[in-house]
Design a protein around this motif. Structure first.
Motif, PDB file in Angstrom:
ATOM      1  N   UNK A   1       0.807  -1.223   0.000  1.00 22.62           N
ATOM      2  CA  UNK A   1       0.000   0.000   0.000  1.00 22.62           C
ATOM      3  C   UNK A   1       0.841   1.275   0.000  1.00 22.62           C
ATOM      4  N   UNK A   2       2.091   1.162   0.439  1.00 23.35           N
ATOM      5  CA  UNK A   2       2.964   2.333   0.600  1.00 23.35           C
ATOM      6  C   UNK A   2       2.244   3.422   1.396  1.00 23.35           C
ATOM      7  N   UNK A   3       1.665   3.024   2.518  1.00 21.31           N
ATOM      8  CA  UNK A   3       1.036   3.984   3.425  1.00 21.31           C
ATOM      9  C   UNK A   3       2.093   4.800   4.144  1.00 21.31           C
ATOM     10  N   UNK A   4       1.846   6.074   4.285  1.00 23.27           N
ATOM     11  CA  UNK A   4       2.752   6.903   5.080  1.00 23.27           C
ATOM     12  C   UNK A   4       2.516   6.608   6.561  1.00 23.27           C
ATOM     13  N   UNK A   5       3.601   6.615   7.319  1.00 24.36           N
ATOM     14  CA  UNK A   5       3.499   6.347   8.753  1.00 24.36           C
ATOM     15  C   UNK A   5       3.181   7.627   9.523  1.00 24.36           C
ATOM     16  N   UNK A   6       2.513   7.449  10.667  1.00 26.97           N
ATOM     17  CA  UNK A   6       2.229   8.570  11.555  1.00 26.97           C
ATOM     18  C   UNK A   6       2.581   8.186  12.988  1.00 26.97           C
ATOM     19  N   UNK A   7       2.975   9.172  13.755  1.00 27.60           N
ATOM     20  CA  UNK A   7       3.192   8.985  15.188  1.00 27.60           C
ATOM     21  C   UNK A   7       2.286   9.974  15.909  1.00 27.60           C
ATOM     22  N   UNK A   8       1.489   9.459  16.850  1.00 26.59           N
ATOM     23  CA  UNK A   8       0.566  10.293  17.611  1.00 26.59           C
ATOM     24  C   UNK A   8       0.740  10.045  19.111  1.00 26.59           C
TER      25      UNK A   8
ATOM     26  N   UNK B   1     -10.423   0.313   9.942  1.00 24.97           N
ATOM     27  CA  UNK B   1     -10.625  -1.045  10.451  1.00 24.97           C
ATOM     28  C   UNK B   1     -11.352  -1.079  11.796  1.00 24.97           C
ATOM     29  N   UNK B   2     -12.092  -0.020  12.104  1.00 22.34           N
ATOM     30  CA  UNK B   2     -12.862  -0.008  13.341  1.00 22.34           C
ATOM     31  C   UNK B   2     -12.061   0.357  14.566  1.00 22.34           C
ATOM     32  N   UNK B   3     -11.088   1.284  14.423  1.00 21.29           N
ATOM     33  CA  UNK B   3     -10.254   1.713  15.545  1.00 21.29           C
ATOM     34  C   UNK B   3     -10.312   3.233  15.728  1.00 21.29           C
ATOM     35  N   UNK B   4     -11.469   3.767  16.140  1.00 17.61           N
ATOM     36  CA  UNK B   4     -11.588   5.222  16.315  1.00 17.61           C
ATOM     37  C   UNK B   4     -10.667   5.790  17.380  1.00 17.61           C
ATOM     38  N   UNK B   5     -10.177   4.957  18.302  1.00 18.05           N
ATOM     39  CA  UNK B   5      -9.266   5.464  19.333  1.00 18.05           C
ATOM     40  C   UNK B   5      -8.001   6.047  18.716  1.00 18.05           C
ATOM     41  N   UNK B   6      -7.572   5.511  17.574  1.00 13.73           N
ATOM     42  CA  UNK B   6      -6.394   6.064  16.895  1.00 13.73           C
ATOM     43  C   UNK B   6      -6.648   7.497  16.448  1.00 13.73           C
ATOM     44  N   UNK B   7      -7.847   7.735  15.899  1.00 13.14           N
ATOM     45  CA  UNK B   7      -8.155   9.057  15.359  1.00 13.14           C
ATOM     46  C   UNK B   7      -8.158  10.129  16.446  1.00 13.14           C
ATOM     47  N   UNK B   8      -8.311   9.717  17.697  1.00 19.93           N
ATOM     48  CA  UNK B   8      -8.348  10.677  18.807  1.00 19.93           C
ATOM     49  C   UNK B   8      -6.954  11.096  19.264  1.00 19.93           C
ATOM     50  N   UNK B   9      -5.921  10.508  18.687  1.00 26.78           N
ATOM     51  CA  UNK B   9      -4.555  10.859  19.080  1.00 26.78           C
ATOM     52  C   UNK B   9      -4.210  12.303  18.747  1.00 26.78           C
ATOM     53  N   UNK B  10      -3.184  12.837  19.436  1.00 25.71           N
ATOM     54  CA  UNK B  10      -2.779  14.238  19.270  1.00 25.71           C
ATOM     55  C   UNK B  10      -1.325  14.316  18.801  1.00 25.71           C
ATOM     56  N   UNK B  11      -0.921  15.551  18.434  1.00 20.81           N
ATOM     57  CA  UNK B  11       0.473  15.850  18.078  1.00 20.81           C
ATOM     58  C   UNK B  11       0.997  14.925  16.973  1.00 20.81           C
ATOM     59  N   UNK B  12       0.281  14.894  15.871  1.00 16.94           N
ATOM     60  CA  UNK B  12       0.634  13.995  14.763  1.00 16.94           C
ATOM     61  C   UNK B  12       1.930  14.431  14.076  1.00 16.94           C
ATOM     62  N   UNK B  13       2.781  13.447  13.819  1.00 17.14           N
ATOM     63  CA  UNK B  13       3.964  13.646  12.995  1.00 17.14           C
ATOM     64  C   UNK B  13       3.941  12.608  11.888  1.00 17.14           C
ATOM     65  N   UNK B  14       4.110  13.034  10.639  1.00 20.48           N
ATOM     66  CA  UNK B  14       4.093  12.134   9.494  1.00 20.48           C
ATOM     67  C   UNK B  14       5.515  11.708   9.163  1.00 20.48           C
ATOM     68  N   UNK B  15       5.719  10.390   9.040  1.00 21.12           N
ATOM     69  CA  UNK B  15       7.042   9.852   8.771  1.00 21.12           C
ATOM     70  C   UNK B  15       7.151   9.233   7.392  1.00 21.12           C
ATOM     71  N   UNK B  16       8.134   8.361   7.236  1.00 18.54           N
ATOM     72  CA  UNK B  16       8.366   7.669   5.963  1.00 18.54           C
ATOM     73  C   UNK B  16       7.254   6.653   5.711  1.00 18.54           C
ATOM     74  N   UNK B  17       7.259   6.022   4.542  1.00 22.56           N
ATOM     75  CA  UNK B  17       6.249   5.018   4.220  1.00 22.56           C
ATOM     76  C   UNK B  17       6.527   3.714   4.962  1.00 22.56           C
ATOM     77  N   UNK B  18       5.494   2.918   5.140  1.00 18.76           N
ATOM     78  CA  UNK B  18       5.656   1.629   5.813  1.00 18.76           C
ATOM     79  C   UNK B  18       6.619   0.724   5.047  1.00 18.76           C
ATOM     80  N   UNK B  19       6.572   0.763   3.723  1.00 18.75           N
ATOM     81  CA  UNK B  19       7.477  -0.063   2.922  1.00 18.75           C
ATOM     82  C   UNK B  19       8.925   0.374   3.083  1.00 18.75           C
ATOM     83  N   UNK B  20       9.176   1.674   3.113  1.00 12.13           N
ATOM     84  CA  UNK B  20      10.549   2.174   3.304  1.00 12.13           C
ATOM     85  C   UNK B  20      11.115   1.741   4.653  1.00 12.13           C
TER      86      UNK B  20
END
Length: 600
Positions: free
Chosen positions: A463-470, A547-566
């Motif tokens: 999928x080459x999804x970009x990673x996030x840290x919250x 996938x039914x995980x709304x708790x993730x969406x409630x996270x704060x201070x998002x930082x976008x990282x490299x792709x999951x494949x990278x």
């Protein structure tokens, strides 16, 4: 050009694959027999069906490339190698031999989450392959929206990719010769379906209609960008609406193609679901029970399971409901009779059976040529070595909730995002459905046993999804774990893969959120503090609440990282060598009480 038409298809003369069990004739009364004792004049029709192909042109590797069946000599369940479009094309062509009328259909996810050979070229090779093997019509699936509605329309209508342009020697991509159907996918602006809701084929003067729909819950399993501007309607309401429209137009033989499915109780591909579908569960059961009785057969997908079942319609009459597993490992043959007098499907005539796409038949030369062509284009990227493994690392075949490859991927994400300037991640979670294959030790090419190539890594993480840290609180992390086994995920848990140092226990003897034993949730041996704050890594799909995980969406201070494949590729390179290959993880992060089951 595709193999065209449905009558008199020219079939390749090859050895017939091993016979399989056939779904029994449904001896039930229908309106077509109420005109007297005279035997109705009928026309035979064969339907050949696939689903969830996901661009698997080459034979899938590892457990993704096998089908479970009973060995007739021993009575034991064995795993049989299956799949590969060269063999699928042969199987379908020989199945059409001697058939006066044949239509080839699918139930979605033909493209998307594809191995590199197809994914690198935005799935154009798979569309070309489907054209060649004679696919006529398919519903859309959720993965048809991975790159958005505009890209789906390009798959249908053709044209060069808007960013990467045209591939290979051709000046342009011609698009699908088959028809995509999207009855319940409408534009928010116009309220109209983005593609045709149904397709009608005239068979010897009798009109046969096919209605195609995907699961209403598509927004929960696709990134927000992929379904932007779209609405997904109720499957039953939409299909019944168009069944009524078709009947008004004089189309009385109707088949539903639905990208939604079920879970059979049995493990083998030819498991008998029993009377009235007692041996199958999942969303398709209620859908099938409420679809218009005029619909004579239902072809399904999405769950990657194999079944040829009977589920009663609203009038209590049994009706064929089928699914051919995934990745081109099976195809379903449905035979039925059309009443020439009133144009209906004679329901007692319907039989259905799944057939294994065995790799013992001859390869279809045109598919071999197509694979060779794109393999040469992809070779410089696909064959680049990334690392080494000491044995198979399974990501899909294990029956346990914790997958060894899931551990590796979560560790790769944590390692790549742990530094303060990368997000400061302390925990990483990976969705099990995003792991698309196994890492197989035995080489399929010339790279050598144990070598992991870029192409193999891409097949695992396409999928080459970009990673996030919250930042999540401890209470939100516990809520996240509970969402794995409650709400929409209670019936079929989606157990997240976790990075090293994070441990907890699931008690499957309990129900719902209570399955998570809160006092066992620990990070590096210390209990999670509900009031504490933790930096948590996840791909953008999960981080957005997918996938039914709304708790993730409630996270704060998002930082976008490299792709999951990278991150996966970097981890393999940094943590393995020819002399010290990456070992298989111990699967000691999630403790289970009461057993486990496989997830798709």
């Amino acid at each position: 050009m595709p193999i065209s038409g449905h009558t008199g298809r020219r079939a390749t003369t090859l050895a017939v694959a091993a016979a399989v069990s056939i779904f029994g004739t449904l001896a039930v009364p229908v309106a077509a027999e109420a005109h007297g004792h005279q035997k109705p004049k009928t026309e035979d029709l064969q339907l050949l069906a696939i689903n969830d192909f996901h661009g698997n042109l080459e034979p899938p590797a590892g457990s993704s490339g096998t089908i479970k069946e009973t060995d007739p000599a021993t009575g034991q369940i064995v795993s049989t190698p299956a799949g590969g479009v060269e063999y699928l094309a042969t199987a379908l062509r020989q199945a059409r031999e001697g058939k006066r009328n044949s239509i080839t259909v699918a139930a979605g996810d033909i493209v998307g989450a594809s191995p590199l050979l197809s994914g690198l070229f935005h799935d154009e090779p798979t569309i070309e392959a489907m054209n060649k093997l004679g696919l006529d019509v398919t519903s859309v699936g959720n993965h048809e929206f991975d790159e958005g509605a505009k890209e789906l329309l390009r798959m249908q209508n053709g044209g060069c990719h808007p960013v990467d342009g045209c591939f290979g020697d051709d000046n342009d991509f011609g698009g699908a010769d088959f028809q995509y159907l999207a009855a319940n996918v409408t534009s928010e602006k116009t309220g109209k379906p983005i593609l045709k809701p149904y397709w009608v084929k005239t068979v010897r003067g009798i009109k046969v209609g096919f209605i195609g729909a995907t699961l209403e819950g598509t927004p929960n399993v696709v990134t927000a960008e992929g379904i932007k501007g779209l609405k997904f309607g109720d499957e039953v309401e939409t299909i019944n609406k168009y069944a009524k429209e078709l009947k008004h137009k004089g189309v009385n033989s109707i088949v539903a193609l639905i990208h939604e499915g079920g879970v059979p109780t049995g493990a083998t591909y030819d498991y008998d679901c029993g009377a009235n579908g007692a041996g199958i569960s999942g969303p398709i059961v209620d859908i099938a029970k409420n679809l218009d009785p005029a619909i004579g057969a239902i072809v399904t997908g999405h769950t990657h399971n194999a079944y040829a079942c009977s589920i009663p319609d609203p009038q209590g009459v049994p009706r064929s409901v089928t699914s051919a597993a995934s990745f081109g490992r099976l195809y379903t043959e449905i035979n039925l009779k059309l009443d020439k007098r009133n144009g209906t499907i004679v329901r007692p005539s319907v039989t259905a059976a799944n057939h294994v796409v065995r790799r013992t038949v001859e390869k279809a030369p045109d598919m071999t040529e197509l694979i060779s062509y794109y393999s040469k284009l992809a070779a410089p990227i696909a064959n680049r070595p990334l690392g080494w493994i000491g044995a198979d690392i399974n990501g899909r075949g294990s029956a346990d909730y914790e997958k060894p490859l899931g551990d590796v991927i979560a560790d790769a994400q944590l390692a790549g995002l742990a530094a303060a300037d990368k997000g400061g991640a302390q925990i990483a979670f990976m969705n099990p459905g995003g792991i698309r294959s196994d890492l197989v030790y035995k080489a399929s090419g010339s790279e050598g046993d144990g070598v992991v190539t870029y192409g193999e890594a891409f097949t695992v993480q396409p999928f080459t999804n970009m990673m996030q840290v919250k930042t999540l609180t401890g209470a939100q992390i516990i809520q996240l774990l509970q969402q794995q086994v409650s709400g929409g995920n209670e019936a079929s848990p989606k157990v997240l893969q976790v990075s090293k140092g994070f441990t907890y226990t699931l008690d499957l003897t309990k129900t719902g959120a209570a399955r998570v034993l809160v006092d066992t949730v620990k990070l590096n041996g210390s209990p999670i503090d509900p009031a504490g704050k933790y930096r948590v890594a996840a791909n953008e799909f999960l981080a957005g609440g997918g996938d039914g995980f709304p708790a993730f969406a409630a996270g704060a201070d998002k930082l976008v990282g490299a792709s999951d494949l990278d991150l996966f590729a970097a981890y393999l390179g940094a943590n393995s060598s020819a002399s010290k290959p990456l070992p298989v993880p111990a699967k000691d992060r999630i403790t289970l009480v009461g057993g486990g089951q496989d997830n798709h």
